[in-house]
Design a protein around this motif. Structure first.
Motif, mmCIF file in Angstrom:
data_model
loop_
_atom_site.group_PDB
_atom_site.id
_atom_site.type_symbol
_atom_site.label_atom_id
_atom_site.label_comp_id
_atom_site.label_asym_id
_atom_site.label_seq_id
_atom_site.Cartn_x
_atom_site.Cartn_y
_atom_site.Cartn_z
ATOM 1 N N CYS A 51 0.671 -1.311 -0.038
ATOM 2 C CA CYS A 51 0.090 0.030 -0.126
ATOM 3 C C CYS A 51 0.954 1.159 -0.082
ATOM 4 N N ALA A 62 -3.306 5.633 -5.093
ATOM 5 C CA ALA A 62 -2.756 4.531 -4.512
ATOM 6 C C ALA A 62 -2.387 3.481 -5.367
ATOM 7 N N VAL A 72 -8.460 0.104 0.384
ATOM 8 C CA VAL A 72 -7.742 1.397 0.419
ATOM 9 C C VAL A 72 -8.648 2.379 -0.687
ATOM 10 N N TYR A 75 -10.976 3.786 1.763
ATOM 11 C CA TYR A 75 -10.432 4.835 2.772
ATOM 12 C C TYR A 75 -10.202 6.238 2.007
ATOM 13 N N ILE A 76 -9.495 6.243 0.726
ATOM 14 C CA ILE A 76 -8.859 7.634 0.201
ATOM 15 C C ILE A 76 -10.300 8.416 -0.611
ATOM 16 N N CYS A 84 -5.988 12.030 4.766
ATOM 17 C CA CYS A 84 -5.741 10.605 4.638
ATOM 18 C C CYS A 84 -4.277 10.584 5.022
ATOM 19 N N LEU A 90 -5.951 8.508 9.573
ATOM 20 C CA LEU A 90 -4.852 7.357 9.231
ATOM 21 C C LEU A 90 -5.200 6.321 10.227
ATOM 22 N N LEU A 93 -7.207 3.539 8.136
ATOM 23 C CA LEU A 93 -6.123 2.629 7.254
ATOM 24 C C LEU A 93 -5.261 1.785 8.065
ATOM 25 N N ASN A 94 -4.587 2.075 9.184
ATOM 26 C CA ASN A 94 -3.791 1.348 9.945
ATOM 27 C C ASN A 94 -4.637 0.090 10.371
ATOM 28 N N LEU A 97 -4.832 -2.444 7.640
ATOM 29 C CA LEU A 97 -3.409 -2.896 7.227
ATOM 30 C C LEU A 97 -2.942 -3.783 8.167
ATOM 31 N N VAL A 104 1.089 1.252 8.615
ATOM 32 C CA VAL A 104 1.648 2.455 8.157
ATOM 33 C C VAL A 104 3.062 2.768 8.681
#
Length: 255
Positions: A51, A62, A72, A75-76, A84, A90, A93-94, A97, A104
């Motif tokens: 990512c 991305a 993703v 998210y964006i 973002c 953030l 997203l983390n 992930l 991240v």
């Protein structure tokens, strides 16, 4: 070379790095693409990405693995572009992930020279342009930002500041890709706040341009001292990047 051409070259390289098209960065719509290996990508990058996000300001592109693409993309498109790349958004997203053993990791701001502002700044110490043979013995901790010990073969040019023969500051550049060379700079603690870093950075940038390459500068946006040096040297913010790495890799960095 002019500012428009410099930006075009940077976007073209980012497109190579991300496996997308240069015009994708000029759109107001976000885009997700699948990452792939490319021999022309910047040498400091490890491809393919799991990512990796880039924004030149108007949108986010991305470059991702297929297993995380939908997450993703959601998210964006959920938050504003700038948000973002920062907390608290953030964390969303983390958390996604982490389900894949990733987090991240690297976040940085990148600068390009503004040719309307870039000029060789004065220095009270002697400046000297150095070739690889001249700095082959300088891969020590004092110059770890100017030179990269792990990628010596990419370090192609440097400028040193000398106080009666003593090296007190060094700016070096690595040929990270065919068209763009990245600048790093170090100044000994006792010689800081004298304008040496800006003199070295601006001088090296002009030398790079003479060779037909685009100089660029990178730092964490929280590194105020480095950001100030970039701006003083004639550079301006151009794009930001965010990269995810494995949790194992990140834990190893934090040891």
């Amino acid at each position: 070379m002019n500012n428009k051409e410099i930006l075009r070259i940077a976007m073209k390289q980012s497109a190579i790095d991300l496996s997308c098209e240069p015009d994708d960065f000029r759109s107001t719509q976000n885009k997700v693409v699948l990452s792939s290996e490319n021999n022309d990508a910047r040498k400091d990058l490890i491809l393919p990405f799991f990512c990796h996000l880039i924004s030149y300001g108007d949108n986010i592109v991305a470059s991702v693995a297929a297993t995380i693409a939908d997450v993703v993309e959601t998210y964006i498109n959920q938050f504003e572009v700038g948000h973002c790349f920062e907390t608290p958004n953030l964390y969303v997203l983390n958390k996604a992930l982490e389900k894949h053993g990733m987090q991240v990791c690297f976040m940085a701001e990148y600068f390009l020279p503004d040719l309307d502002c870039l000029k060789q700044l004065p220095c009270q110490y002697d400046l000297k342009v150095l070739q690889p043979d001249d700095f082959s013995s300088l891969y020590v901790s004092e110059w770890r930002n100017a030179l990269c010990k792990n990628r010596k073969e990419l370090d192609v040019l440097a400028v040193g500041a000398f106080d009666n023969g003593k090296l007190v500051g060094l700016a070096g550049c690595s040929a990270d890709c065919e068209t763009m060379w990245q600048i790093g700079v170090d100044v000994l603690p006792d010689y800081r706040q004298q304008g040496i870093a800006a003199a070295l950075t601006s001088t090296l940038a002009l030398e790079i341009i003479k060779l037909g390459k685009v100089p660029f500068y990178c730092c964490a946006w929280s590194n105020i001292r480095s950001v100030r040096n970039a701006i003083k040297s004639g550079f301006r913010p151009a794009w930001v990047e965010l990269t995810a790495e494995s949790i194992v890799f990140i834990d190893d960095l934090n040891k």
